[in-house]
Design a protein around this motif. Structure first.
Motif, PDB file in Angstrom:
ATOM      1  N   LEU A  48      61.547   6.810  42.164  1.00 38.63           N
ATOM      2  CA  LEU A  48      60.999   7.895  42.985  1.00 38.63           C
ATOM      3  C   LEU A  48      61.257   7.567  44.452  1.00 38.63           C
ATOM      4  O   LEU A  48      60.917   6.476  44.918  1.00 38.63           O
ATOM      5  N   ARG A  49      61.853   8.516  45.192  1.00 39.24           N
ATOM      6  CA  ARG A  49      62.135   8.322  46.622  1.00 39.24           C
ATOM      7  C   ARG A  49      61.381   9.380  47.428  1.00 39.24           C
ATOM      8  O   ARG A  49      61.574  10.577  47.209  1.00 39.24           O
ATOM      9  N   HIS A  50      60.537   8.920  48.329  1.00 36.94           N
ATOM     10  CA  HIS A  50      59.775   9.815  49.209  1.00 36.94           C
ATOM     11  C   HIS A  50      60.509   9.874  50.542  1.00 36.94           C
ATOM     12  O   HIS A  50      60.448   8.950  51.350  1.00 36.94           O
ATOM     13  N   GLU A  51      61.210  10.971  50.764  1.00 34.72           N
ATOM     14  CA  GLU A  51      62.009  11.137  51.982  1.00 34.72           C
ATOM     15  C   GLU A  51      61.488  12.320  52.793  1.00 34.72           C
ATOM     16  O   GLU A  51      62.248  13.145  53.289  1.00 34.72           O
ATOM     17  N   GLY A  52      60.144  12.382  52.889  1.00 37.52           N
ATOM     18  CA  GLY A  52      59.518  13.457  53.643  1.00 37.52           C
ATOM     19  C   GLY A  52      58.645  14.356  52.790  1.00 37.52           C
ATOM     20  O   GLY A  52      57.781  15.067  53.286  1.00 37.52           O
ATOM     21  N   LYS A  53      58.876  14.333  51.478  1.00 40.77           N
ATOM     22  CA  LYS A  53      58.046  15.100  50.560  1.00 40.77           C
ATOM     23  C   LYS A  53      57.810  14.253  49.311  1.00 40.77           C
ATOM     24  O   LYS A  53      58.731  13.616  48.794  1.00 40.77           O
ATOM     25  N   ALA A  54      56.566  14.243  48.848  1.00 43.26           N
ATOM     26  CA  ALA A  54      56.210  13.361  47.732  1.00 43.26           C
ATOM     27  C   ALA A  54      56.905  13.797  46.450  1.00 43.26           C
ATOM     28  O   ALA A  54      56.755  14.949  46.012  1.00 43.26           O
ATOM     29  N   PRO A  55      57.688  12.902  45.825  1.00 39.40           N
ATOM     30  CA  PRO A  55      58.244  13.218  44.509  1.00 39.40           C
ATOM     31  C   PRO A  55      57.131  13.210  43.461  1.00 39.40           C
ATOM     32  O   PRO A  55      56.226  12.372  43.496  1.00 39.40           O
ATOM     33  N   ALA A  56      57.205  14.150  42.529  1.00 36.85           N
ATOM     34  CA  ALA A  56      56.144  14.278  41.537  1.00 36.85           C
ATOM     35  C   ALA A  56      56.726  14.708  40.203  1.00 36.85           C
ATOM     36  O   ALA A  56      57.764  15.371  40.138  1.00 36.85           O
ATOM     37  N   VAL A  57      56.017  14.337  39.136  1.00 37.76           N
ATOM     38  CA  VAL A  57      56.438  14.697  37.786  1.00 37.76           C
ATOM     39  C   VAL A  57      55.193  15.021  36.960  1.00 37.76           C
ATOM     40  O   VAL A  57      54.136  14.409  37.132  1.00 37.76           O
ATOM     41  N   LEU A  58      55.314  16.021  36.098  1.00 39.15           N
ATOM     42  CA  LEU A  58      54.232  16.432  35.190  1.00 39.15           C
ATOM     43  C   LEU A  58      54.631  16.085  33.768  1.00 39.15           C
ATOM     44  O   LEU A  58      55.640  16.574  33.259  1.00 39.15           O
ATOM     45  N   LEU A  59      53.815  15.230  33.134  1.00 38.08           N
ATOM     46  CA  LEU A  59      54.112  14.723  31.800  1.00 38.08           C
ATOM     47  C   LEU A  59      53.169  15.326  30.764  1.00 38.08           C
ATOM     48  O   LEU A  59      51.991  15.550  31.033  1.00 38.08           O
ATOM     49  N   ASP A  60      53.704  15.544  29.577  1.00 44.84           N
ATOM     50  CA  ASP A  60      52.945  16.052  28.436  1.00 44.84           C
ATOM     51  C   ASP A  60      52.902  14.961  27.373  1.00 44.84           C
ATOM     52  O   ASP A  60      53.948  14.470  26.941  1.00 44.84           O
ATOM     53  N   PHE A  61      51.678  14.581  26.956  1.00 45.76           N
ATOM     54  CA  PHE A  61      51.531  13.553  25.922  1.00 45.76           C
ATOM     55  C   PHE A  61      51.385  14.151  24.519  1.00 45.76           C
ATOM     56  O   PHE A  61      51.131  13.426  23.558  1.00 45.76           O
ATOM     57  N   GLY A  62      51.530  15.455  24.412  1.00 45.40           N
ATOM     58  CA  GLY A  62      51.664  16.083  23.107  1.00 45.40           C
ATOM     59  C   GLY A  62      50.389  16.520  22.434  1.00 45.40           C
ATOM     60  O   GLY A  62      50.419  17.418  21.593  1.00 45.40           O
ATOM     61  N   THR A  63      49.273  15.896  22.761  1.00 46.65           N
ATOM     62  CA  THR A  63      47.998  16.250  22.149  1.00 46.65           C
ATOM     63  C   THR A  63      46.867  15.836  23.074  1.00 46.65           C
ATOM     64  O   THR A  63      47.052  14.978  23.945  1.00 46.65           O
ATOM     65  N   GLU A  64      45.718  16.443  22.908  1.00 48.21           N
ATOM     66  CA  GLU A  64      44.534  16.076  23.682  1.00 48.21           C
ATOM     67  C   GLU A  64      44.159  14.623  23.392  1.00 48.21           C
ATOM     68  O   GLU A  64      44.213  14.160  22.239  1.00 48.21           O
ATOM     69  N   LEU A  65      43.772  13.893  24.445  1.00 46.95           N
ATOM     70  CA  LEU A  65      43.424  12.480  24.324  1.00 46.95           C
ATOM     71  C   LEU A  65      42.180  12.184  25.143  1.00 46.95           C
ATOM     72  O   LEU A  65      41.861  12.904  26.088  1.00 46.95           O
ATOM     73  N   HIS A  66      41.502  11.098  24.796  1.00 44.31           N
ATOM     74  CA  HIS A  66      40.419  10.575  25.631  1.00 44.31           C
ATOM     75  C   HIS A  66      40.828   9.202  26.122  1.00 44.31           C
ATOM     76  O   HIS A  66      41.209   8.335  25.323  1.00 44.31           O
ATOM     77  N   GLY A  67      40.767   8.990  27.433  1.00 45.54           N
ATOM     78  CA  GLY A  67      41.114   7.684  27.979  1.00 45.54           C
ATOM     79  C   GLY A  67      41.703   7.816  29.361  1.00 45.54           C
ATOM     80  O   GLY A  67      41.177   8.528  30.209  1.00 45.54           O
ATOM     81  N   GLY A  68      42.816   7.124  29.603  1.00 44.52           N
ATOM     82  CA  GLY A  68      43.405   7.116  30.933  1.00 44.52           C
ATOM     83  C   GLY A  68      44.894   6.907  30.881  1.00 44.52           C
ATOM     84  O   GLY A  68      45.540   7.080  29.845  1.00 44.52           O
ATOM     85  N   LEU A  69      45.450   6.486  32.022  1.00 49.55           N
ATOM     86  CA  LEU A  69      46.891   6.316  32.189  1.00 49.55           C
ATOM     87  C   LEU A  69      47.200   4.874  32.530  1.00 49.55           C
ATOM     88  O   LEU A  69      46.536   4.259  33.360  1.00 49.55           O
ATOM     89  N   GLN A  70      48.220   4.334  31.895  1.00 45.15           N
ATOM     90  CA  GLN A  70      48.727   2.999  32.210  1.00 45.15           C
ATOM     91  C   GLN A  70      50.047   3.161  32.960  1.00 45.15           C
ATOM     92  O   GLN A  70      50.995   3.745  32.448  1.00 45.15           O
ATOM     93  N   LEU A  71      50.090   2.640  34.180  1.00 48.96           N
ATOM     94  CA  LEU A  71      51.245   2.818  35.052  1.00 48.96           C
ATOM     95  C   LEU A  71      51.807   1.449  35.412  1.00 48.96           C
ATOM     96  O   LEU A  71      51.107   0.616  35.987  1.00 48.96           O
ATOM     97  N   SER A  72      53.065   1.213  35.066  1.00 53.31           N
ATOM     98  CA  SER A  72      53.725  -0.062  35.345  1.00 53.31           C
ATOM     99  C   SER A  72      54.772   0.132  36.438  1.00 53.31           C
ATOM    100  O   SER A  72      55.689   0.943  36.293  1.00 53.31           O
ATOM    101  N   VAL A  73      54.600  -0.624  37.536  1.00 54.80           N
ATOM    102  CA  VAL A  73      55.497  -0.532  38.690  1.00 54.80           C
ATOM    103  C   VAL A  73      56.304  -1.809  38.781  1.00 54.80           C
ATOM    104  O   VAL A  73      55.743  -2.913  38.718  1.00 54.80           O
TER     105      VAL A  73
END
Length: 556
Positions: A55-80
């Motif tokens: 992701l490259r921020h060159e004046g505007k924030a890059p963004a993505v919308l992900l679908d996990f396929g079904t309703e879930l309870h919990g959170g997001l794990q993000l590895s950088v």
């Protein structure tokens, strides 16, 4: 040191689809498809041996919308992995969870009422380079991620949803020749499963609370799918202790009534006399308190009468429904008090029920109230179905009281009408992309509606952001609400025809009603084992049944 073990399980789930991504000058996303690859959540030191999403921020924030396929309870794990901002050593993101795609794209507040109520679903977070962070604790299917460090890039190693729920066997089952009904049974079961957390909640995004009224359809489904689970007595005891007498549970006398009704059904299914006896003092005192609310003329007089939100604009109907709930409660009170050896309170409940039955209130065309009056046999079920419930099909249904409307319609013998309204009403939610059943739904919402799993196109209506009332307007509306699971319990009870007759399911009745179905089969969990049934409709309309029960169960 006091330590409590969490009996729930963590599941890492990869996204299945990129719904949307920024395509503006000023932001760049390279290889977003790599975010869909299964990732173990383990960070690494460098990127020399693997490809990453950049992701490259060159004046505007890059963004993505992900679908996990079904309703879930919990959170997001993000590895950088690593970024260009080496001095700061952290990357800043905005993370937005949504039960619909449009909710995940929304801004807090505004006309569509996006909120962080009960669980934070929109936040700005920092993630360390070469690190893995878990973010959020809510109900969701979609996640939008915006990279906020202007002038820098970041390499995403991987993204998972971390679903937290009890790892349970679905002991109950339902299958028939109509695949839509099969999907509806499964969806109701999954809706309740997600809400079985530390306690039995009503919603996993909003309404992460114990509500005894909402628990009744939930526990009816839970018993048909899972049998016994500690989350039910734990929740019943919690709400009892939160509202010592003479307080009404969550300020509603009717919700104190529902607490008694849940206890009765739980006892009939599981037969745990020891647990029932732990409720003896509170329950008998509560029954006496409720009996005191019935006047000599047979009418109840309580503060804050309540059935459900959609019926609250019809006060005459609410009063009629509350009257029926009092009768139901007193009749059940007789049975429970006899089981606990409380003969004096049992007699009080019997006399109170008799007094209540001298009054037949006006349901004022409320399907909720008419259904309850029918179920306590104050009105004729066939007449109620013909005059109130059947007209308009599922128009006037509600997700909570839909279960009792179905039960009343089933008692009238109109199984075909029940199946049609299940297909139309609960199937209507599925047709809009639902994977769990909602806090509220109106059949009119289907008109020109967009699906919840895509961004709303021009000329279509965003169902989630547009509709909803009372406490669930717009995106605050929960799309995973356990009280909406009624068809799961109903299909097991009326189509498979399985009902406990004696506590602990020592005696059950199996009376299948297939309606327009050709066959149905399924299983039903009991404390003594799994009941299995297969029902086939013959050419002359009679039903051939094969019923297999564990040792110790008698079938009527």
């Amino acid at each position: 040191m006091k330590v409590k073990q969490d009996t729930r399980t963590r599941f890492a789930i990869s996204p299945v689809r990129i719904v949307w991504q920024t395509e503006d000058s000023g932001s760049t996303i390279e290889s977003p498809e790599l975010l869909l690859i299964e990732h173990e959540g383990q960070p690494v030191h460098d990127s020399s041996v693997r490809q990453t999403c950049v992701l490259r921020h060159e004046g505007k924030a890059p963004a993505v919308l992900l679908d996990f396929g079904t309703e879930l309870h919990g959170g997001l794990q993000l590895s950088v992995l690593v970024g260009s901002n080496h001095n700061q050593r952290k990357a800043k993101f905005r993370v937005r969870f949504g039960e619909s795609a449009m909710e995940a794209m929304s801004e807090l507040g505004g006309s569509q009422n996006a909120t962080n109520d009960h669980a934070v679903r929109d936040s700005i977070v920092e993630v360390s380079y070469m690190g893995t962070e878990q973010i959020g604790n809510t109900g969701f299917r979609f996640v939008r991620i915006d990279f906020l460090d202007e002038g820098h890039l970041i390499q995403l190693l991987g993204i998972n949803a971390i679903a937290i729920m009890h790892d349970l066997e679905y002991k109950g089952s339902f299958r028939c020749n109509d695949e839509l009904l099969n999907q509806i049974w499964d969806t109701g079961a999954y809706t309740v499963h997600l809400n079985m957390q530390d306690y039995l909640w009503d919603g996993i995004k909003r309404d992460r609370l114990v509500w005894t009224g909402d628990m009744h359809p939930e526990t009816s489904t839970l018993q048909a799918v899972f049998g016994y689970h500690d989350v039910v007595p734990k929740s019943l005891d919690f709400i009892r202790d939160e509202y010592p007498l003479p307080n009404w549970m969550t300020t509603f006398p009717t919700y104190s009534i529902w607490w008694i009704l849940v206890h009765h059904d739980w006892y009939m299914h599981n037969g745990d006399r020891n647990y029932l006896f732990t409720q003896r003092t509170y329950m008998t005192e509560l029954l006496r308190l409720l009996a005191d609310c019935v006047r000599p003329d047979g009418k109840s007089d309580i503060p804050n009468p309540f059935l459900d939100w959609p019926s609250s604009t019809n006060p005459k109907g609410v009063d009629a429904g509350v009257h029926a709930l009092f009768i139901w409660c007193m009749d059940i009170g007789v049975k429970l008090c006899i089981a606990m050896g409380e003969q004096e309170t049992a007699e009080l409940c019997r006399k109170t029920s008799e007094r209540l039955r001298t009054v037949i209130p006006d349901h004022n065309e409320s399907k909720q109230a008419a259904a309850l009056l029918s179920l306590v046999e104050l009105l004729d079920p066939k007449l109620v179905n013909e005059e109130v419930i059947s007209p308009g099909s599922s128009k006037g249904y509600s997700t909570f009281y839909g279960y009792y409307i179905l039960k009343a319609r089933g008692e009238s013998g109109d199984i075909d009408g029940c199946l049609d309204s299940i297909r139309e009403y609960w199937g209507g939610m599925l047709s809009l992309g639902a994977t769990t059943f909602w806090e509220d739904f109106d059949i009119d919402w289907l008109k020109n509606a967009a699906r919840i799993d895509d961004l709303t196109p021009e000329g279509k209506i965003d169902v989630h952001g547009t509709y909803g009332g009372y406490c669930y307007q717009g995106y605050r509306h929960s799309l995973c609400h356990g009280w909406a699971s009624g068809p799961t319990a109903w299909l097991s009870e009326y189509v498979l025809g399985i009902r406990p007759v004696e506590p602990g399911c020592r005696v059950i009745r199996v009376t299948p009603q297939l309606g327009d179905l050709e066959w149905a089969q399924g299983t039903f969990p009991t404390p003594l084992g799994i009941v299995k049934v297969v029902h086939v409709k013959l050419a002359d309309g009679t039903i051939l049944s094969d019923v297999m029960v564990p040792e110790g169960i008698t079938v009527l």
